[in-house]
Design an enzyme around this catalytic site. Sequence first.
Site, mmCIF file in Angstrom:
data_model
loop_
_atom_site.group_PDB
_atom_site.id
_atom_site.type_symbol
_atom_site.label_atom_id
_atom_site.label_comp_id
_atom_site.label_asym_id
_atom_site.label_seq_id
_atom_site.Cartn_x
_atom_site.Cartn_y
_atom_site.Cartn_z
ATOM 1 N N CYS A 81 0.811 -1.221 0.000
ATOM 2 C CA CYS A 81 0.000 0.000 0.000
ATOM 3 C C CYS A 81 0.845 1.272 0.000
ATOM 4 O O CYS A 81 0.308 2.360 -0.164
ATOM 5 C CB CYS A 81 -0.937 0.007 1.208
ATOM 6 S SG CYS A 81 -0.066 0.105 2.768
ATOM 7 N N CYS A 123 -2.152 -1.641 8.823
ATOM 8 C CA CYS A 123 -1.682 -0.405 9.449
ATOM 9 C C CYS A 123 -1.314 -0.641 10.913
ATOM 10 O O CYS A 123 -0.289 -0.155 11.395
ATOM 11 C CB CYS A 123 -2.750 0.680 9.353
ATOM 12 S SG CYS A 123 -3.174 1.130 7.661
#
Length: 166
Positions: free
Chosen positions: A59, A129
């Site tokens: 990402c 994340c």
Amino acid sequence: MLRLASKRLLGQAPPRPAQILSRFYHENVIDHFNNPRNVGSFDKNDPTVGTGLVGAPACGDVMKLQIKVDEKTGEIVDARFKTFGCGSAIASSSVATEWVKGKQMEEVLTIKNTEIAKHLSLPPVKLHCSMLAEDAIKAAVKDYQTKRAKVNGTPDAAPVEQAAQA
């Protein structure tokens, strides 16, 4: 849909309201994104500072988390971060720095990405994340321990340091 997207691209459509973000993110993510705690950095050459730099190639998120340790007590007295990434990555970094301050290094190694994700109510697609935040904490602790071993003259400090910088 395509017509609306092209109008937005050409500046002919009204801008989207900022309220839309609140539909996609939990209020904790929005709070830590809009008001991130402990943004900044320390001198990476300071022997009391450990630096963890991690990234997610899938990402493009990159997270640098630094801890400042009291050498006498082993307590993390301060933490800073700089993150290039989405709102969830920034919020995860912010939460991580808040959670490590005031704790012993052994204690912060028990912080799991699932705890961060639960606190922020991250959806499954954003779990990476919180994994970055956990990895950054571990990397910062390892960097500090490597520096400490090098200062104390432990012979195996050099290979560990090289592995941490790779």
